[in-house]
Structure formats: structure tokens, C-alpha cells
Design an enzyme around this catalytic site. Structure first.
Site, PDB file in Angstrom:
ATOM      1  N   LEU A 138       0.823  -1.222   0.000  1.00 37.04           N
ATOM      2  CA  LEU A 138       0.000   0.000   0.000  1.00 37.04           C
ATOM      3  C   LEU A 138       0.855   1.270   0.000  1.00 37.04           C
ATOM      4  O   LEU A 138       0.404   2.324   0.446  1.00 37.04           O
ATOM      5  CB  LEU A 138      -0.999   0.006   1.175  1.00 37.04           C
ATOM      6  CG  LEU A 138      -1.964  -1.184   1.220  1.00 37.04           C
ATOM      7  CD1 LEU A 138      -2.926  -1.045   2.409  1.00 37.04           C
ATOM      8  CD2 LEU A 138      -2.771  -1.310  -0.076  1.00 37.04           C
ATOM      9  N   PHE A 197       3.334  -6.686 -10.569  1.00 41.29           N
ATOM     10  CA  PHE A 197       3.109  -5.269 -10.874  1.00 41.29           C
ATOM     11  C   PHE A 197       3.821  -4.349  -9.892  1.00 41.29           C
ATOM     12  O   PHE A 197       4.040  -3.180 -10.191  1.00 41.29           O
ATOM     13  CB  PHE A 197       1.605  -4.940 -10.813  1.00 41.29           C
ATOM     14  CG  PHE A 197       0.777  -5.759 -11.755  1.00 41.29           C
ATOM     15  CD1 PHE A 197       0.596  -5.347 -13.056  1.00 41.29           C
ATOM     16  CD2 PHE A 197       0.193  -6.954 -11.349  1.00 41.29           C
ATOM     17  CE1 PHE A 197      -0.149  -6.092 -13.941  1.00 41.29           C
ATOM     18  CE2 PHE A 197      -0.552  -7.710 -12.222  1.00 41.29           C
ATOM     19  CZ  PHE A 197      -0.726  -7.287 -13.529  1.00 41.29           C
ATOM     20  N   SER A 255       7.300   3.690  -9.654  1.00 41.61           N
ATOM     21  CA  SER A 255       7.194   3.941 -11.100  1.00 41.61           C
ATOM     22  C   SER A 255       7.064   5.408 -11.485  1.00 41.61           C
ATOM     23  O   SER A 255       6.511   5.723 -12.530  1.00 41.61           O
ATOM     24  CB  SER A 255       6.026   3.134 -11.678  1.00 41.61           C
ATOM     25  OG  SER A 255       4.812   3.523 -11.077  1.00 41.61           O
ATOM     26  N   TYR A 296      14.310   4.829 -13.492  1.00 42.02           N
ATOM     27  CA  TYR A 296      13.122   3.966 -13.531  1.00 42.02           C
ATOM     28  C   TYR A 296      13.236   2.965 -14.688  1.00 42.02           C
ATOM     29  O   TYR A 296      13.121   1.750 -14.493  1.00 42.02           O
ATOM     30  CB  TYR A 296      11.861   4.825 -13.677  1.00 42.02           C
ATOM     31  CG  TYR A 296      10.633   4.040 -14.080  1.00 42.02           C
ATOM     32  CD1 TYR A 296      10.109   3.052 -13.252  1.00 42.02           C
ATOM     33  CD2 TYR A 296      10.002   4.268 -15.313  1.00 42.02           C
ATOM     34  CE1 TYR A 296       8.994   2.321 -13.631  1.00 42.02           C
ATOM     35  CE2 TYR A 296       8.890   3.540 -15.694  1.00 42.02           C
ATOM     36  CZ  TYR A 296       8.392   2.563 -14.849  1.00 42.02           C
ATOM     37  OH  TYR A 296       7.290   1.834 -15.222  1.00 42.02           O
ATOM     38  N   HIS A 345       0.701  11.388 -15.012  1.00 43.20           N
ATOM     39  CA  HIS A 345       0.205  10.970 -16.329  1.00 43.20           C
ATOM     40  C   HIS A 345      -0.765  12.010 -16.887  1.00 43.20           C
ATOM     41  O   HIS A 345      -1.561  12.594 -16.144  1.00 43.20           O
ATOM     42  CB  HIS A 345      -0.460   9.592 -16.227  1.00 43.20           C
ATOM     43  CG  HIS A 345       0.507   8.507 -15.847  1.00 43.20           C
ATOM     44  ND1 HIS A 345       0.488   7.874 -14.630  1.00 43.20           N
ATOM     45  CD2 HIS A 345       1.555   7.981 -16.521  1.00 43.20           C
ATOM     46  CE1 HIS A 345       1.475   6.987 -14.570  1.00 43.20           C
ATOM     47  NE2 HIS A 345       2.147   7.037 -15.711  1.00 43.20           N
TER      48      HIS A 345
END
Ligand SMILES: NC(=O)c1ccc[n+]([C@@H]2O[C@H](COP(=O)([O-])OP(=O)(O)OC[C@H]3O[C@@H](n4cnc5c(N)ncnc54)[C@H](O)[C@@H]3O)[C@@H](O)[C@H]2O)c1
Length: 326
Positions: A38, A74, A78, A142, A188
Site C-alpha cells: 500500500l 506489478f 514507477s 526507472y 500521467h
């Protein structure tokens, strides 16, 4: 219900992509355990019907036992900008964490892995569309850590017969029902423009409008998260012992920053003010995937390729979040 339901560990399944893929895996009849600390994910992101273990990938050995059939990995840090400011965090979490996961998989006899790789492994492309044979020259820590993990996985496949598929996502976008994008801080483009529509930001910054593209702004390849999820189910079925298959996942067509902003204006009815900014270092003019290999090897084709649909799904999700959940 699927013919061959499997027991799966989904690391990072409380995050954006992992929650959507987890929901698709459950709908296909698989048994899903989410392992997530989390750190950037949300408890309510864990898909309904999944078991949840709050913990780190670094401790995967405490969860994995001989009963698991495969891992979908996953969990990662990031944020490109953060990786430049704090590279060690990225090497520890992405590379160190995956090394521990691979050890735990080998020791518990879990022989199949699907890994979230990224277009950032390629860096500035010499030509587009980008194929998996393109030079990999990441321009930030990254991308470098994700490329290092891809190399680690190749070694496991060759040495120990791991069946692995690395999926190199381009720009993941859109939402799937109750599961969508909630990065904090958000970096994003689509969710950022939607924040302007929600009054959470005054304007959207456009970094460079003199690129050699039709409208001068950068082109990026936006892939709907539900299309992306379907590729994971196919990858799980097609993974082959001893092979590390690497596939790009994108639409194969680029949309410009200006097209995204115009689409948000149409979908939300908000005027979306813009601020012109200089180009950012390391921002290539165009990043567009060739998804030919994903089609040939996985039988995958994206079907939700209309930018308006992608933006509409993201907008519906953004509006569904209460004020304090944003
Ligand atoms: N979103 C994109 O456009 C995009 C593009 C290319 C690649 N990817 C990759 O896809 C994956 C998922 O991305 P996302 O956008 O869903 O990010 P996200 O931050 O929403 O999800 C990542 C999840 O991993 C968890 N996590 C991180 N480190 C962990 C650790 N050590 N142990 C356990 N849990 C940990 C976080 O709490 C979070 O729930 C990442 O590996 C990312 O690099 C994403």
C-alpha cells in the site's frame, strides 16, 4: 468459469494496473492473492473476491508456497521524476524486490511469471513504431531498473526453466469500473487534464509545441487498461518453460498532447486552460509501439482504441472518487 482455474499471486494488486488485471483474472475464474504494501496503492483497489496480504514483495517467500501456479508482478516504484531524484529507492524496490521474488518463486517451485515492463526501457527511439528489437537505452533510473529486471528474468528462464512474459506497456489509460488511476503525485497526462476539469488544478502545462509532429506537441501511445488486462490473461496461458517472451503493449497509433486536451474538453465540457512551457529534457517527440509481436505470439489486439472512450472511462472513474479519496 475458466477451464483451468489457477492460483495466482498478484503483486501490486492494490495499484492502478494490478487492480484492473486482478479483476479480470477473478472474472476468468482464477484464484487471486494480492500482495501489496500500500505504498502507492489503496486497500479499496484490491479487487473484490481476492485475498489480500499487506506486505512487501521483498517478503514474498512468506506468502509463496507450492500451491501457487504463477505470479503476476506489478509492484514497483514507477515515478520517473522521483527515480531521478532518488535512484537508490528504485534499485532497491524494483530490482532488489524482484530478486527476492524470483528467489522465492524458484524455492517454492512457482514456474510462471508475467512482469510489468515498460516503454521506458527503450529510451529515445531511433524510429517508430518501436519494436522489441529496438535498442534499449533508458534515459532515467526507472527505465534502467525495469530493464535490469528484464535481464534478471531472462537469466532465470535460461538457467531454471522459468516461463516468463514481460509486457512493455506504453501509456496506460482509462479505467475499469471501480478500478482506475489514482497516482499521488499524478504524472500521467489524462488524469492531470481531468484534474483541471475537476477544478483541482488551474491549467494544464504543455511542455513544448514545436516538436516535429502534426500539431507540434508530443505524441504518445495510449492503451486502455482493460485491453492491457486481456493481454495478461493471454500471457499467462502462452508462457512457455525456458522462454522469456517480451512484448510491447500499445495501440500502435499516437495521440498528441493537444488531441488529449481537446478530447477532455469535449468529454467534460470544461474549457481546460493551457500554459505553454518549454520542452522537458528527455521527452522524445513520439513514442508509439509496434504491437505486432503481441498479436503474433499472444493473439492480442487492442479493441478500445478510441481516445474519446479512453478519456470517458477515466472521467467516470475520476468523478466516482469522493473529495477525500482523490
Ligand atoms: N501506469 C502506466 O502507465 C505504466 C506504464 C508502464 C509500466 N507500468 C508498470 O506497471 C506496474 C503498475 O503500475 P501502476 O501504474 O499500477 O502503479 P501503482 O503505483 O498504481 O501500483 C503499484 C503497486 O505496487 C505496490 N508496491 C510498490 N512497491 C511494493 C513493494 N515493494 N511490495 C509490495 N507492494 C509494492 C504499490 O503499493 C501499488 O499498489 C508498475 O510496475 C509500473 O512500473 C505502468
Amino acid at each position: 468459469m475458466k477451464n483451468n482455474p489457477r492460483k495466482l499471486l498478484v503483486t501490486g494488486g492494490a495499484g492502478y494496473v494490478g487492480s484492473v488485471v486482478g479483476a479480470h483474472l477473478l472474472a476468468a475464474g482464477h484464484q487471486v492473492t494480492v500482495l501489496d504494501d500500500l505504498s502507492t496503492g489503496f486497500r479499496e483497489g484490491v479487487p473484490d473476491g481476492a485475498d489480500f496480504v499487506e506486505g512487501r514483495v521483498q517478503d514474498a517467500a512468506k506468502v509463496l508456497d507450492g500451491s501457487y501456479d504463477a505470479v503476476l508482478h506489478f509492484a514497483a516504484s514507477s515515478q520517473v521524476g522521483e527515480s531521478v531524484a532518488d535512484p537508490a529507492k528504485y534499485w532497491h524496490n524494483n530490482v532488489g524486490g524482484t530478486l527476492e521474488l524470483l528467489d522465492a518463486m524458484r524455492e517454492s517451485g512457482v514456474g510462471t511469471l508475467v512482469f510489468s515492463s515498460t516503454a521506458a526501457t527503450y529510451g529515445e527511439p531511433a524510429s517508430i513504431p518501436i519494436t522489441e528489437d529496438a535498442v534499449t537505452a533508458p534515459t532515467n533510473p526507472y527505465g534502467a531498473t525495469k530493464l535490469a529486471v528484464d535481464h534478471m528474468i531472462s537469466g532465470e528462464c535460461a538457467a531454471h526453466g522459468l516461463a516468463a512474459v514481460s509486457l512493455r506497456y506504453f501509456n496506460v489509460a482509462g479505467a475499469y469500473g471501480a478500478y482506475g488511476e489514482r497516482h499521488q503525485p499524478e504524472s500521467h497526462l489524462i488524469p492531470l487534464v481531468l484534474q483541471v476539469a475537476q477544478g483541482r488544478r488551474d491549467a494544464i502545462a504543455v511542455f513544448g509545441d514545436d516538436y516535429p509532429t502534426p500539431d507540434g506537441t508530443c505524441l504518445r501511445d495510449y492503451i486502455h487498461v482493460a485491453d492491457l488486462a486481456e493481454a495478461h490473461l493471454l500471457a499467462l496461458d502462452r508462457a512457455t518453460a525456458g522462454e522469456h517472451l517480451i512484448c510491447n503493449l500499445g495501440n500502435g497509433s499516437g495521440f498528441s498532447v493537444r488531441e488529449v486536451i481537446d478530447t477532455v474538453r469535449r468529454v467534460t465540457g470544461h474549457p481546460i486552460p493551457e500554459t505553454a512551457r518549454p520542452r522537458r529534457a528527455g521527452d522524445p517527440a513520439a513514442l508509439v509501439a509496434s504491437a505486432q509481436r503481441a498479436h503474433d505470439r499472444l493473439g492480442w489486439r487492442p479493441t478500445r482504441t478510441d481516445l474519446t472512450d479512453i478519456v470517458r472511462d477515466a472521467w467516470t472513474f475520476a468523478q466516482s472518487l469522493g473529495e477525500d479519496a482523490r
